[in-house]
Design an enzyme around this catalytic site. Structure first.
Site, PDB file in Angstrom:
ATOM      1  N   CYS A   1       0.846  -1.197   0.000  1.00 37.26           N
ATOM      2  CA  CYS A   1       0.000   0.000   0.000  1.00 37.26           C
ATOM      3  C   CYS A   1       0.885   1.251   0.000  1.00 37.26           C
ATOM      4  O   CYS A   1       1.706   1.442   0.911  1.00 37.26           O
ATOM      5  CB  CYS A   1      -0.912  -0.013   1.227  1.00 37.26           C
ATOM      6  SG  CYS A   1      -1.800   1.534   1.466  1.00 37.26           S
TER       7      CYS A   1
ATOM      8  N   CYS B   1       0.535   3.347   3.161  1.00 35.24           N
ATOM      9  CA  CYS B   1       1.213   2.726   4.305  1.00 35.24           C
ATOM     10  C   CYS B   1       2.720   2.961   4.214  1.00 35.24           C
ATOM     11  O   CYS B   1       3.383   3.192   5.238  1.00 35.24           O
ATOM     12  CB  CYS B   1       0.902   1.238   4.376  1.00 35.24           C
ATOM     13  SG  CYS B   1      -0.711   0.869   5.117  1.00 35.24           S
TER      14      CYS B   1
ATOM     15  N   ASP C   1      -1.361  16.553  -1.689  1.00 32.43           N
ATOM     16  CA  ASP C   1      -1.570  15.680  -2.831  1.00 32.43           C
ATOM     17  C   ASP C   1      -0.508  15.967  -3.886  1.00 32.43           C
ATOM     18  O   ASP C   1      -0.194  17.119  -4.178  1.00 32.43           O
ATOM     19  CB  ASP C   1      -2.973  15.887  -3.411  1.00 32.43           C
ATOM     20  CG  ASP C   1      -3.392  14.753  -4.333  1.00 32.43           C
ATOM     21  OD1 ASP C   1      -4.316  13.996  -3.967  1.00 32.43           O
ATOM     22  OD2 ASP C   1      -2.797  14.606  -5.415  1.00 32.43           O
TER      23      ASP C   1
ATOM     24  N   HIS D   1      -4.044   0.893   8.467  1.00 27.09           N
ATOM     25  CA  HIS D   1      -4.569   0.616   7.126  1.00 27.09           C
ATOM     26  C   HIS D   1      -6.023   0.192   7.203  1.00 27.09           C
ATOM     27  O   HIS D   1      -6.393  -0.717   7.948  1.00 27.09           O
ATOM     28  CB  HIS D   1      -3.768  -0.479   6.424  1.00 27.09           C
ATOM     29  CG  HIS D   1      -4.294  -0.780   5.047  1.00 27.09           C
ATOM     30  ND1 HIS D   1      -3.879  -0.081   3.937  1.00 27.09           N
ATOM     31  CD2 HIS D   1      -5.250  -1.642   4.624  1.00 27.09           C
ATOM     32  CE1 HIS D   1      -4.544  -0.519   2.880  1.00 27.09           C
ATOM     33  NE2 HIS D   1      -5.384  -1.477   3.268  1.00 27.09           N
TER      34      HIS D   1
ATOM     35  N   ASN E   1     -13.463   9.245  -2.049  1.00 26.71           N
ATOM     36  CA  ASN E   1     -13.788   8.348  -3.152  1.00 26.71           C
ATOM     37  C   ASN E   1     -13.744   6.913  -2.645  1.00 26.71           C
ATOM     38  O   ASN E   1     -12.851   6.556  -1.873  1.00 26.71           O
ATOM     39  CB  ASN E   1     -12.784   8.528  -4.297  1.00 26.71           C
ATOM     40  CG  ASN E   1     -12.849   9.914  -4.900  1.00 26.71           C
ATOM     41  OD1 ASN E   1     -13.916  10.501  -5.005  1.00 26.71           O
ATOM     42  ND2 ASN E   1     -11.695  10.445  -5.284  1.00 26.71           N
TER      43      ASN E   1
ATOM     44  N   HIS F   1      -6.375   2.909   0.419  1.00 26.53           N
ATOM     45  CA  HIS F   1      -6.139   3.191   1.844  1.00 26.53           C
ATOM     46  C   HIS F   1      -7.009   4.403   2.129  1.00 26.53           C
ATOM     47  O   HIS F   1      -6.814   5.462   1.511  1.00 26.53           O
ATOM     48  CB  HIS F   1      -4.649   3.472   2.090  1.00 26.53           C
ATOM     49  CG  HIS F   1      -4.281   3.777   3.517  1.00 26.53           C
ATOM     50  ND1 HIS F   1      -3.289   3.091   4.205  1.00 26.53           N
ATOM     51  CD2 HIS F   1      -4.766   4.712   4.393  1.00 26.53           C
ATOM     52  CE1 HIS F   1      -3.180   3.596   5.428  1.00 26.53           C
ATOM     53  NE2 HIS F   1      -4.059   4.588   5.559  1.00 26.53           N
TER      54      HIS F   1
ATOM     55  N   HIS G   1      -8.812   7.656   2.703  1.00 26.99           N
ATOM     56  CA  HIS G   1      -8.299   9.018   2.786  1.00 26.99           C
ATOM     57  C   HIS G   1      -9.400   9.986   2.388  1.00 26.99           C
ATOM     58  O   HIS G   1     -10.306   9.648   1.631  1.00 26.99           O
ATOM     59  CB  HIS G   1      -7.063   9.213   1.897  1.00 26.99           C
ATOM     60  CG  HIS G   1      -7.292   8.865   0.458  1.00 26.99           C
ATOM     61  ND1 HIS G   1      -7.288   7.574  -0.004  1.00 26.99           N
ATOM     62  CD2 HIS G   1      -7.553   9.642  -0.624  1.00 26.99           C
ATOM     63  CE1 HIS G   1      -7.529   7.555  -1.304  1.00 26.99           C
ATOM     64  NE2 HIS G   1      -7.707   8.809  -1.711  1.00 26.99           N
TER      65      HIS G   1
ATOM     66  N   HIS H   1      -9.949  13.938   0.875  1.00 27.35           N
ATOM     67  CA  HIS H   1      -9.331  15.080   0.216  1.00 27.35           C
ATOM     68  C   HIS H   1      -9.897  16.365   0.834  1.00 27.35           C
ATOM     69  O   HIS H   1     -11.122  16.522   0.913  1.00 27.35           O
ATOM     70  CB  HIS H   1      -9.685  15.108  -1.273  1.00 27.35           C
ATOM     71  CG  HIS H   1      -9.234  13.906  -2.050  1.00 27.35           C
ATOM     72  ND1 HIS H   1      -8.201  13.964  -2.961  1.00 27.35           N
ATOM     73  CD2 HIS H   1      -9.688  12.627  -2.068  1.00 27.35           C
ATOM     74  CE1 HIS H   1      -8.033  12.766  -3.500  1.00 27.35           C
ATOM     75  NE2 HIS H   1      -8.934  11.933  -2.986  1.00 27.35           N
TER      76      HIS H   1
END
Ligand code: AMP
Ligand code: ZN
Length: 115
Positions: free
Chosen positions: A4, A7, A30, A46, A88, A99, A101, A103
Site C-alpha cells: 500500500c 502505508c 496531494d 490501514h 472516493n 487506503h 483518505h 481530500h
C-alpha cells in the site's frame, strides 16, 4: 499493508510533503493538486475504504475528522471562505489508492458539479 503506497508513506519509506501528524493521523499534500489547497488526510492504520469502517475504527475516523478541522482552521479556512471534503470509494467512486483518505480542497471557488 506491504503493498500500500500510503502505508509506505506513513512508514516513511516513500517521501511526502507532510502537513500534519499525530498518533492516529497523517496529512500530506496531494502530489497532483486539484486546487490551491489539496491535502490528503488518512488514518495511520490501514483500512481500505469508507466501507471498511465499523465500531473498531471509530476513533481513527474521529481523529481524521478532527485533524481536518484543525488543519483547515490553521490555514485560515472557515465557513466564510469555505472548503470541500471528498472521499472516493471503489471503482465507481474513482478511488485510486485503496487506503482510506479524505481530500481537503480549498483556496478557490470550486465547481458546482458532482455535489
Ligand atoms: P483517490 O483517487 O481518491 O484514491 O485519491 C488518491 C490521491 O492520491 C490522488 O489525488 C493522487 O494524486 C494522490 N497520490 C497518489 N500518490 C501520491 C503520493 N505519493 N503522494 C501524494 N499524493 C499521492
Ligand atoms: Zn495502507
Amino acid at each position: 499493508m506491504s503493498n500500500c503506497i500510503f502505508c509506505k508513506i506513513i512508514a516513511g519509506e516513500i517521501p511526502s510533503s507532510k502537513v500534519y501528524e499525530d498518533d492516529k493521523v497523517l496529512a500530506i499534500r496531494d502530489i497532483n493538486p486539484q486546487a490551491p489547497i489539496h491535502i490528503l488526510f488518512m488514518p495511520k492504520r490501514h483500512m481500505s475504504s469508507i466501507m471498511a469502517l465499523d465500531e473498531t475504527t471509530s476513533e481513527d475516523v474521529a481523529a481524521v475528522m478532527n485533524a481536518i478541522v484543525k488543519v483547515a482552521k490553521d490555514m485560515g479556512l472557515s465557513e466564510e471562505n469555505g472548503l470541500r471534503i471528498i472521499n472516493n470509494c471503489g471503482p465507481d467512486g474513482a478511488q485510486s489508492v485503496m487506503h482510506l483518505h479524505f481530500h481537503l480542497l480549498a483556496g478557490t471557488k470550486l465547481g458546482e458539479n458532482i455535489v
